[in-house]
Design a protein around this motif. Structure first.
Motif: not given
Length: 427
Positions: A42-49, A62-75, A117-123
């Motif tokens: 599992r991983i947890q990620v927060t960040g910005t681009i 955007l592409y993100l691993h299917k095991g990860l779920s967004f908790r927050t997303f903002e522009i 954004f922030s997200y977490d899940g299993a890879l």
């Protein structure tokens, strides 16, 4: 090392995404905080681009691993629904979901935009051949296994990634390394195309100089004699290729991967290579030198879009560079043996012209037939004119086949250009 490993390694070495044009004053920048839980995968990620020079409606894919779920997303601080996830349409991201994100009206029309954004899940879902993995003994994640939001068309970017991992894991990523509060911090101020993070409990990182550049070696099984030989070989490859194509000034990292499958691959300034425990370096030094030369050659040969048939400008040139390096260091006999073997293996393969990059035959065609055709071109031009042609292709950043032929026609004339085009179309 077996042939199939080399073929697959070649297929995985170049950028997944087309490069943007040169001249951007401020490249995009990722600022990521990653929490690794290897035992749980599992991983947890927060960040910005930070996106620069962005105008218009501001739609993003955007592409993100299917095991990860967004908790927050903002522009630009405005909450946004990233939208429904669809299947990946990128060959080398089979375990990803695709998101089409539209900016809210309040965020449109700005020259700079911040995606948060922030997200977490299993890879834990991956094809066996994929060159990324998360396990209790080894973590290696990048855009094949997109643990961070990958934006097609974004072009080269810089990054800062702060990583937390349970003790005694040692974390490594290309870039300048610092430690803060028990966390590993890696920063790359040179534009790159991926953020590859590796970790294991027995990873060791050593630093050297090769051809005047910083060289980091992250390994777990290599003894001191092997390391000395490997560093000498990397230095020699860099010096030789720099003499041919022009010297590259950039840090280099080589990571000994614990993966048993997936082959090797390169990123600007980084090589990720498995297999040292199966075939010790000193027992097959010549094969490894060819392997290293191919991967290091992608420091120069990386201009084409790897998802298209123009990829021969990456892979075929990188592999022929590796064969030429063997000719210079091991002699013409070794070179002739390999080029004749490649010619036999090329029989029955489809032409390179408009090659289906997703076909099973694409790997062998790019990695076997392409070098054979380039050898015929070098024989026709002579070595000095061939190297001059290569330098011009690189200087003019020819990333498409039509660009290459404009240069070839100017350098060698219409007759030679027509002859070589016919080889690409028919052989």
């Amino acid at each position: 090392m077996n042939t199939r490993l080399f073929v697959l390694a070649a297929a995985l070495t170049v950028p997944l995404l087309p490069m943007r044009s040169a001249g951007r004053e401020a490249p995009p920048h990722y600022d990521l905080t990653l929490v690794l839980q290897p035992a749980e995968k599992r991983i947890q990620v927060t960040g910005t681009i930070r996106l620069t020079d962005v105008r218009g409606s501001g739609a993003f894919t955007l592409y993100l691993h299917k095991g990860l779920s967004f908790r927050t997303f903002e522009i630009d601080g405005i909450p946004v629904d990233p939208g429904p996830a669809g299947p990946s349409d990128i060959q080398f991201m089979p375990a990803a979901f695709k998101y089409d994100v539209s900016s809210p009206p309040q965020a449109e029309g700005f020259a700079e935009r911040i995606l948060g954004f922030s997200y977490d899940g299993a890879l834990d879902e991956r094809p066996e051949w994929l060159a990324n993995i998360v396990s209790e003994t080894w973590v290696e994640i990048g855009n094949y296994f997109p643990w961070y939001p990958v934006c097609p068309g974004l072009g080269p970017f810089t990054y800062k990634v702060t990583v937390s991992a349970p003790s005694p894991y040692r974390v490594y990523a290309p870039g300048t390394e610092t430690r803060t509060g028990g966390r590993f911090v890696f920063e790359s101020n040179r534009p790159t195309k991926d953020v590859v993070v590796c970790a294991s409990a027995d990873l060791r990182v050593q630093r050297f100089r090769v051809d005047g550049n910083d060289f980091s070696l992250a390994s777990f099984s290599l003894d001191s004699e092997t390391i000395r030989a490997l560093v000498r070989d990397v230095d020699d490859v860099y010096r030789t290729l720099g003499r041919w194509y022009g010297r590259i000034e950039q840090p280099l990292a080589l990571v000994e991967s614990k993966r048993e499958k997936g082959g090797g691959y390169s990123r600007p300034g980084g090589l990720f290579l498995p297999g040292f425990t199966r075939t010790p370096y000193l027992d097959n030094r010549l094969g490894y030198r060819r392997y290293l030369a191919h991967e290091i050659a992608h420091g120069w040969w990386n201009l084409a879009d790897a998802s298209t048939w123009h990829d021969w400008l990456n892979e075929s040139f990188a592999e022929y560079t590796a064969l030429r390096y063997l000719r210079e260091t091991a002699g013409t006999g070794e070179f002739r043996k390999r080029i004749e073997s490649y010619a036999r293996e090329s029989e029955g393969l489809p032409p390179l012209w408009e090659l289906d990059r997703d076909s099973e035959a694409a790997y062998e065609a790019l990695y076997r037939k392409g070098p054979v055709l380039l050898h015929r071109l070098e024989e026709r031009l002579g070595t000095d004119r061939f190297i001059s042609l290569c330098r011009t292709v690189l200087e003019q950043r020819a990333g498409r086949t039509e660009d290459f032929f404009v240069i070839l026609k100017a350098a060698a004339g219409e007759e030679t250009a027509f002859w070589f085009e016919n080889l690409l179309r028919t052989l």
